[in-house]
Enzyme design. Structure first.
Site, PDB file in Angstrom:
ATOM      1  CG  HIS A 132      -9.226  -0.125  -0.367  1.00  0.00           C
ATOM      2  ND1 HIS A 132      -8.586  -0.317   0.850  1.00  0.00           N
ATOM      3  CD2 HIS A 132     -10.559  -0.186  -0.094  1.00  0.00           C
ATOM      4  CE1 HIS A 132      -9.488  -0.488   1.808  1.00  0.00           C
ATOM      5  NE2 HIS A 132     -10.689  -0.401   1.260  1.00  0.00           N
ATOM      6  CB  SER A 164      -0.884   0.016   1.245  1.00  0.00           C
ATOM      7  OG  SER A 164      -1.398   1.337   1.418  1.00  0.00           O
ATOM      8  CG  ASP A 172      -6.060  -2.961   3.272  1.00  0.00           C
ATOM      9  OD1 ASP A 172      -4.981  -2.701   3.838  1.00  0.00           O
ATOM     10  OD2 ASP A 172      -6.680  -2.135   2.564  1.00  0.00           O
ATOM     11  N   GLY A 221       1.265  -2.166   4.164  1.00  0.00           N
ATOM     12  CA  GLY A 221       1.824  -0.829   4.037  1.00  0.00           C
ATOM     13  C   GLY A 221       3.066  -0.691   4.886  1.00  0.00           C
ATOM     14  CB  SER A 222       3.525   0.092   8.475  1.00  0.00           C
ATOM     15  OG  SER A 222       2.485  -0.747   8.871  1.00  0.00           O
ATOM     16  CG  MET A 282     -11.556  -3.296   5.308  1.00  0.00           C
ATOM     17  SD  MET A 282     -10.081  -2.748   4.407  1.00  0.00           S
ATOM     18  CE  MET A 282      -9.165  -1.854   5.673  1.00  0.00           C
ATOM     19  CG  HIS A 332      -3.861  -1.708  -1.646  1.00  0.00           C
ATOM     20  ND1 HIS A 332      -4.989  -2.449  -1.954  1.00  0.00           N
ATOM     21  CD2 HIS A 332      -4.198  -0.936  -0.581  1.00  0.00           C
ATOM     22  CE1 HIS A 332      -5.963  -2.132  -1.106  1.00  0.00           C
ATOM     23  NE2 HIS A 332      -5.516  -1.209  -0.265  1.00  0.00           N
ATOM     24  CG  MET A 354     -11.284   2.923   2.269  1.00  0.00           C
ATOM     25  SD  MET A 354      -9.687   2.914   3.101  1.00  0.00           S
ATOM     26  CE  MET A 354      -8.640   3.053   1.647  1.00  0.00           C
ATOM     27  CG  PHE A 404      -5.652   6.590  10.173  1.00  0.00           C
ATOM     28  CD1 PHE A 404      -5.185   7.855   9.835  1.00  0.00           C
ATOM     29  CD2 PHE A 404      -6.933   6.462  10.689  1.00  0.00           C
ATOM     30  CE1 PHE A 404      -5.981   8.980  10.020  1.00  0.00           C
ATOM     31  CE2 PHE A 404      -7.739   7.585  10.875  1.00  0.00           C
ATOM     32  CZ  PHE A 404      -7.254   8.849  10.547  1.00  0.00           C
ATOM     33  CG  ASP A 442      -5.100   2.255   0.916  1.00  0.00           C
ATOM     34  OD1 ASP A 442      -6.052   1.464   0.837  1.00  0.00           O
ATOM     35  OD2 ASP A 442      -3.968   1.930   1.329  1.00  0.00           O
ATOM     36  CG  MET A 452      -8.395   6.884   2.553  1.00  0.00           C
ATOM     37  SD  MET A 452      -7.525   6.919   4.129  1.00  0.00           S
ATOM     38  CE  MET A 452      -6.671   5.327   4.058  1.00  0.00           C
TER      39      MET A 452
HETATM   40  C1  DX5 Z   1      -6.198   1.281   5.706  1.00  0.00           C
HETATM   41  C2  DX5 Z   1      -5.754   1.034   4.284  1.00  0.00           C
HETATM   42  C3  DX5 Z   1      -4.618   0.107   4.187  1.00  0.00           C
HETATM   43  C4  DX5 Z   1      -3.362   0.558   4.886  1.00  0.00           C
HETATM   44  C5  DX5 Z   1      -2.698  -0.658   5.452  1.00  0.00           C
HETATM   45  O1  DX5 Z   1      -7.356   2.046   5.706  1.00  0.00           O
HETATM   46  O2  DX5 Z   1      -6.831   0.511   3.517  1.00  0.00           O
HETATM   47  O3  DX5 Z   1      -4.360  -0.281   2.852  1.00  0.00           O
HETATM   48  O4  DX5 Z   1      -2.452   1.235   4.067  1.00  0.00           O
HETATM   49  O5  DX5 Z   1      -1.599  -0.265   6.216  1.00  0.00           O
HETATM   50  P1  DX5 Z   1      -0.846  -1.273   7.166  1.00  0.00           P
HETATM   51  O6  DX5 Z   1      -0.364  -2.431   6.355  1.00  0.00           O
HETATM   52  O7  DX5 Z   1       0.242  -0.427   7.723  1.00  0.00           O
HETATM   53  O8  DX5 Z   1      -1.852  -1.708   8.224  1.00  0.00           O
HETATM   54 ZN    ZN Z   2      -6.395  -0.399   1.513  1.00  0.00          ZN
END
Ligand code: DX5
Ligand code: ZN
Length: 225
Positions: free
Chosen positions: A70, A12, A176, A198-199, A141, A37, A72, A147, A39, A41
């Site tokens: 994705h 992500s 995710d 992501g992280s 999810m 990926h 949101m 976040f 995101d 928002m």
């Molecule tokens: C959260 C996002 C994720 C996010 C995941 O709302 O949809 O894609 O980037 O981040 P990590 O892997 O750090 O939980």
């Molecule tokens: Zn996502």
């Protein structure tokens, strides 16, 4: 393209350097990412704001693999054509985003993209059951969206239920939120095949020093062996 049932890692870019998305995408793909990926928002469906169609279209120039978007956002339908134009390969909408998710999936497919349906941790599996005939992917999810860097919420029972309903149909299950070498084996064993991270992928690395991206992805893959 034949349906790929192997486990895929989708970094992500929410955890990438926001001033350098193009090179971040190139770096993480060069280090072994299967999908990218993205995101999106809106500050309304989720309490955070990221980027819209023009930015996603700019990312497309750098994605050589598969661009997984994705959403949101709520509402969704008015923006579907803009994300098709931006070059999304997969467009995922939340089942909680409006009263007509079936219509939304029809519209995503009519616009020429693969269609994904996402559910929040508080939404039961039943909410997507009647949508499976239209879905190319179900996104379960494992954090409340909004976040990166949040703690994994165990949704393995939900994943197992949906995997059972899918049977041998060609529908991916994506996870995710909070995916790490510790949590990845739980969801893969339950039936997931696409891991967003992501992280756990971007930590310790940068465009100037991308090797940690590869090490982080290999650590996730190794946890599955
Ligand atoms: C959260 C996002 C994720 C996010 C995941 O709302 O949809 O894609 O980037 O981040 P990590 O892997 O750090 O939980
Ligand atoms: Zn996502």
């Amino acid at each position: 393209m034949t349906f790929d049932r192997s486990v895929k890692i989708a970094p992500s870019i929410l955890s990438a350097d926001f001033a350098d998305f193009g090179r971040e995408i190139q770096a993480v793909e060069a280090q072994g990412a299967d999908w990218i990926h993205v995101d999106v928002m809106d500050g309304h469906f989720v309490p955070n704001l990221t980027f819209g169609p023009p930015a996603v279209k700019a990312f497309r120039h750098h994605v050589k693999t598969f661009m997984d978007v994705h959403l949101m956002i709520a509402p969704v339908d008015a923006y579907i054509d803009a994300y098709a134009d931006a070059g999304a390969d997969m467009l995922t909408a939340h089942v909680e985003a409006g009263p007509h998710p079936h219509r939304t999936l029809q519209a995503i497919k009519a616009a020429g993209m693969k269609a994904g349906i996402a559910l929040n941790p508080g939404t039961p599996a039943e909410a997507v059951r009647d949508l499976l005939p239209l879905a190319d992917m179900v996104l379960v999810m494992t954090v409340n969206p909004g976040f990166g860097g949040q703690k994994f919420i165990d949704m393995t029972a939900k994943v197992r239920t949906i995997r059972d309903w899918i049977g041998d149909r060609e529908i991916h299950i994506q996870i995710d939120g909070g995916v790490t070498p510790q949590t990845a084996p739980l969801v893969v064993e339950a039936g997931a095949d696409v891991l967003v991270a992501g992280s756990a992928v971007f930590k310790g690395g940068s465009v100037a020093n991308p090797a940690p991206y590869g090490e982080n992805m290999r650590a996730i893959r190794a946890s599955l062996a």
